[in-house]
Design a protein around this motif. Sequence first.
Motif, PDB file in Angstrom:
ATOM      1  N   ASN A  63       0.842  -1.197   0.000  1.00 15.77           N
ATOM      2  CA  ASN A  63       0.000   0.000   0.000  1.00 15.77           C
ATOM      3  C   ASN A  63       0.873   1.242   0.000  1.00 15.77           C
ATOM      4  OD1 ASN A  63      -2.339  -1.616   0.327  1.00 15.77           O
ATOM      5  ND2 ASN A  63      -2.007  -1.666   2.548  1.00 15.77           N
ATOM      6  N   PRO A  64       0.419   2.305  -0.638  1.00 11.90           N
ATOM      7  CA  PRO A  64       1.166   3.568  -0.557  1.00 11.90           C
ATOM      8  C   PRO A  64       1.029   4.166   0.838  1.00 11.90           C
ATOM      9  CG  PRO A  64      -0.921   3.910  -1.678  1.00 11.90           C
ATOM     10  CD  PRO A  64      -0.801   2.433  -1.458  1.00 11.90           C
ATOM     11  N   ASP A  65       1.796   5.181   1.096  1.00 10.54           N
ATOM     12  CA  ASP A  65       1.710   5.890   2.371  1.00 10.54           C
ATOM     13  C   ASP A  65       0.596   6.933   2.256  1.00 10.54           C
ATOM     14  OD1 ASP A  65       2.221   6.762   4.916  1.00 10.54           O
ATOM     15  OD2 ASP A  65       3.994   7.938   4.374  1.00 10.54           O
ATOM     16  N   TYR A  66      -0.637   6.433   2.138  1.00 10.75           N
ATOM     17  CA  TYR A  66      -1.763   7.323   1.855  1.00 10.75           C
ATOM     18  C   TYR A  66      -2.141   8.154   3.084  1.00 10.75           C
ATOM     19  CZ  TYR A  66      -4.656   3.556   3.940  1.00 10.75           C
ATOM     20  OH  TYR A  66      -5.197   2.606   4.774  1.00 10.75           O
ATOM     21  N   LYS A  67      -2.741   9.332   2.819  1.00 14.29           N
ATOM     22  CA  LYS A  67      -3.057  10.280   3.895  1.00 14.29           C
ATOM     23  C   LYS A  67      -4.558  10.379   4.167  1.00 14.29           C
ATOM     24  CE  LYS A  67       1.275  11.181   4.180  1.00 14.29           C
ATOM     25  NZ  LYS A  67       2.064  10.526   5.272  1.00 14.29           N
ATOM     26  N   TYR A  68      -5.384  10.045   3.197  1.00 14.14           N
ATOM     27  CA  TYR A  68      -6.837  10.086   3.391  1.00 14.14           C
ATOM     28  C   TYR A  68      -7.413   8.714   3.044  1.00 14.14           C
ATOM     29  CZ  TYR A  68      -6.911  15.087   4.304  1.00 14.14           C
ATOM     30  OH  TYR A  68      -6.733  16.332   4.865  1.00 14.14           O
ATOM     31  N   THR A  69      -7.861   8.517   1.798  1.00 14.64           N
ATOM     32  CA  THR A  69      -8.433   7.235   1.399  1.00 14.64           C
ATOM     33  C   THR A  69      -7.475   6.493   0.473  1.00 14.64           C
ATOM     34  OG1 THR A  69      -9.537   8.199  -0.531  1.00 14.64           O
ATOM     35  CG2 THR A  69     -10.770   8.168   1.560  1.00 14.64           C
ATOM     36  N   HIS A  70      -7.721   5.199   0.347  1.00 17.63           N
ATOM     37  CA  HIS A  70      -6.935   4.375  -0.576  1.00 17.63           C
ATOM     38  C   HIS A  70      -7.835   3.289  -1.143  1.00 17.63           C
ATOM     39  CE1 HIS A  70      -3.923   1.961  -2.446  1.00 17.63           C
ATOM     40  NE2 HIS A  70      -3.937   1.000  -1.536  1.00 17.63           N
ATOM     41  N   VAL A  71      -7.834   3.143  -2.472  1.00 19.49           N
ATOM     42  CA  VAL A  71      -8.677   2.159  -3.150  1.00 19.49           C
ATOM     43  C   VAL A  71      -7.788   1.209  -3.952  1.00 19.49           C
ATOM     44  CG1 VAL A  71     -10.550   1.813  -4.810  1.00 19.49           C
ATOM     45  CG2 VAL A  71     -10.554   3.837  -3.324  1.00 19.49           C
ATOM     46  N   PHE A  72      -8.083  -0.077  -3.869  1.00 15.83           N
ATOM     47  CA  PHE A  72      -7.343  -1.063  -4.659  1.00 15.83           C
ATOM     48  C   PHE A  72      -8.270  -2.204  -5.045  1.00 15.83           C
ATOM     49  CE2 PHE A  72      -6.791  -2.136  -0.195  1.00 15.83           C
ATOM     50  CZ  PHE A  72      -7.052  -3.502  -0.151  1.00 15.83           C
ATOM     51  N   ASN A  73      -7.893  -2.940  -6.077  1.00 16.74           N
ATOM     52  CA  ASN A  73      -8.684  -4.086  -6.511  1.00 16.74           C
ATOM     53  C   ASN A  73      -8.651  -5.165  -5.435  1.00 16.74           C
ATOM     54  OD1 ASN A  73      -9.382  -2.961  -9.000  1.00 16.74           O
ATOM     55  ND2 ASN A  73      -7.534  -3.751  -9.992  1.00 16.74           N
ATOM     56  N   ASN A  74      -9.830  -5.684  -5.103  1.00 18.42           N
ATOM     57  CA  ASN A  74      -9.923  -6.723  -4.078  1.00 18.42           C
ATOM     58  C   ASN A  74      -9.099  -7.945  -4.490  1.00 18.42           C
ATOM     59  OD1 ASN A  74     -10.798  -8.711  -2.197  1.00 18.42           O
ATOM     60  ND2 ASN A  74     -12.750  -7.672  -1.972  1.00 18.42           N
TER      61      ASN A  74
END
Length: 353
Positions: A63-74
């Motif tokens: 996962n990226p070092d996201y700051k709010y939301t993060h979406v990826f393929n299940n």
Amino acid sequence: MSLLASTHRRKNPLTGRWILVSPHRNNRPWLGATEAPNNTTLVNYDEACPLCPTNTRANGESNPDYKYTHVFNNDFGALTPSCNDLPADNLNDDLFSADHTSGECRVMCFSPEHNKTLPELEHDALCAVVATWQAQYNELSQRYQCVQVFENKGEIMGCSQPHPHGQIWAHQHLSTEVDIEDTQQLDYFNKRGTALLADYVKKEQADGTRTVFENTHWLVVVPFWAAWPFETLLLSKDNVQHFGQLNSTQIDTLAEALKVLTTKYDNIFNCSFAYSMGWHNAPANRGQDEQHWRLHAHFYPPLLRSASIKKHMVGYEMLGESQRDLSAETAASILQAASTTHYKATAGKNHDT
């Protein structure tokens, strides 16, 4: 005798289904919970969690070092992008019918913080959640007719991953519930020339008994036909059919409505209130007027008397029709009285509504 004192049935106009209401069994003063809630404390970051920032998931991706939301393929999606071949006999068989389907399943992390559910997020973070829902809808609705945005919250609802997240499933066929709602709303529109949920909003506003929260653009009610104990319906007050039409003000006020509703839920039993919730958008790309639709979300919480006692849809509910003891009006009064300040923020203090 009033509805609040007599056994009766109520019809859900969105589905055509009936609910048996038995208020005489549960219309007594609310005493609150007697069981201790589960107060397990989660950490802000869990190195073993596949949804936390920078962590590695089951498929080896990080996962990226996201700051709010993060979406990826299940990584374990229920739908696949391509259709598999089916036996020709099943495509036209009245008793053993099957059909092709394909689509995409995505996971959406609401926040980088492992221990913060929707009611615990700040307003800007909730706006980011809504904006991400909109962005995902805008992309997926270009390829698919049906985009289902939903969240299963809590182990009691089958959620095995505590990191706050939702899902987005998209496919070309209309899911059964959306198809039923589409038919019911279109029939109503053809008979009356107005949208079913637009008329329903006006009637609930005039009544006020079941209203939990209202702001400029959104209304939250315990629907007249509610089946689950504290079921709510979150409705657009504007002529909006799908997420793609929301402007910045509607996104901002939707974030407010989500904050208030989910906070009230948590405050009923001083716990992280379990539910399944999901958004219903008008079907996309049908090349027809969808004015019979209004964007709305259903919240289906199972908790009945405490953080650990839930209503089970069994027996008569499975074989006959939904049944409830706690009237929609009583449930609404409990939600109305619940504080809009989260119980964690007022630990050891008196709650102020």
